[in-house]
Design a protein around this motif. Structure first.
Motif, PDB file in Angstrom:
ATOM      1  N   PRO A  71      24.059  65.391 -45.821  1.00 26.60           N
ATOM      2  CA  PRO A  71      23.416  66.330 -44.889  1.00 26.60           C
ATOM      3  C   PRO A  71      22.326  67.165 -45.572  1.00 26.60           C
ATOM      4  N   LEU A  80      18.291  67.285 -44.845  1.00 24.22           N
ATOM      5  CA  LEU A  80      17.596  68.566 -44.647  1.00 24.22           C
ATOM      6  C   LEU A  80      16.384  68.642 -45.577  1.00 24.22           C
ATOM      7  N   LEU A 140      22.013  67.467 -37.585  1.00 23.73           N
ATOM      8  CA  LEU A 140      23.017  68.006 -36.678  1.00 23.73           C
ATOM      9  C   LEU A 140      23.702  66.903 -35.875  1.00 23.73           C
ATOM     10  N   TYR A 186      25.729  64.612 -38.719  1.00 26.30           N
ATOM     11  CA  TYR A 186      26.706  65.343 -39.519  1.00 26.30           C
ATOM     12  C   TYR A 186      27.157  66.621 -38.804  1.00 26.30           C
ATOM     13  N   PRO A 187      27.885  66.470 -37.697  1.00 27.85           N
ATOM     14  CA  PRO A 187      28.312  67.668 -36.948  1.00 27.85           C
ATOM     15  C   PRO A 187      29.248  68.567 -37.764  1.00 27.85           C
ATOM     16  N   LYS A 188      29.856  68.009 -38.803  1.00 32.49           N
ATOM     17  CA  LYS A 188      30.768  68.807 -39.635  1.00 32.49           C
ATOM     18  C   LYS A 188      30.086  69.288 -40.923  1.00 32.49           C
ATOM     19  N   ALA A 189      28.769  69.278 -40.933  1.00 38.62           N
ATOM     20  CA  ALA A 189      28.029  69.786 -42.103  1.00 38.62           C
ATOM     21  C   ALA A 189      28.372  71.261 -42.297  1.00 38.62           C
ATOM     22  N   ALA A 193      28.251  75.282 -42.742  1.00 42.92           N
ATOM     23  CA  ALA A 193      27.537  76.300 -41.958  1.00 42.92           C
ATOM     24  C   ALA A 193      26.201  76.641 -42.620  1.00 42.92           C
ATOM     25  N   LYS A 251      23.682  73.959 -41.698  1.00 37.37           N
ATOM     26  CA  LYS A 251      23.308  74.109 -40.280  1.00 37.37           C
ATOM     27  C   LYS A 251      22.364  75.295 -40.087  1.00 37.37           C
ATOM     28  N   VAL A 283      18.958  74.331 -41.377  1.00 36.62           N
ATOM     29  CA  VAL A 283      18.291  73.433 -40.430  1.00 36.62           C
ATOM     30  C   VAL A 283      17.676  74.269 -39.307  1.00 36.62           C
ATOM     31  N   ASP A 284      18.456  75.218 -38.796  1.00 35.48           N
ATOM     32  CA  ASP A 284      17.976  76.082 -37.715  1.00 35.48           C
ATOM     33  C   ASP A 284      16.730  76.860 -38.151  1.00 35.48           C
TER      34      ASP A 284
END
Length: 72
Positions: free
Chosen positions: A22, A26, A49, A52-55, A57, A60, A63-64
Motif C-alpha cells: 500500500p 502511495l 484504497l 488495500y482496504p485494510k491499509a 490509518a 489512508k 492518500v487523502d
C-alpha cells in the motif's frame, strides 16, 4: 521521479501481498504527481484504497492528503 515511479510500480506488481505494497502504491502516486501525470497519480491513490482496504490509518490519511493536494 521517473525512476522512482518505475521502482514503486515494480514493488506493487511483484509484491502485491506485501505489507509495504500500500505504501509503495502511495509513493507511486506521489511520484506520478511530481511528474505532472495527474490522471495516473489519482488512479494510483484510488487504487490504494480499493486494493488495500485494510491499509494502515497513516497510509489512508496520506492518500487523502495527496488526493486533495493533487486535486483528484
Amino acid at each position: 521521479y521517473r525512476e522512482a515511479a518505475e521502482i514503486f510500480l515494480n514493488v506493487t506488481s511483484k509484491y502485491g501481498k506485501s505489507q509495504k505494497a500500500p505504501d509503495a502504491l502511495l509513493r507511486l502516486g506521489t511520484s506520478l504527481a511530481a511528474l505532472k501525470e495527474k490522471e495516473a497519480a489519482c488512479a494510483a491513490f484510488g487504487e490504494v484504497l480499493r486494493k488495500y482496504p485494510k491499509a494502515s490509518a497513516g497510509v489512508k490519511a496520506q492518500v487523502d492528503r495527496e488526493q486533495k493536494r493533487v486535486k483528484c
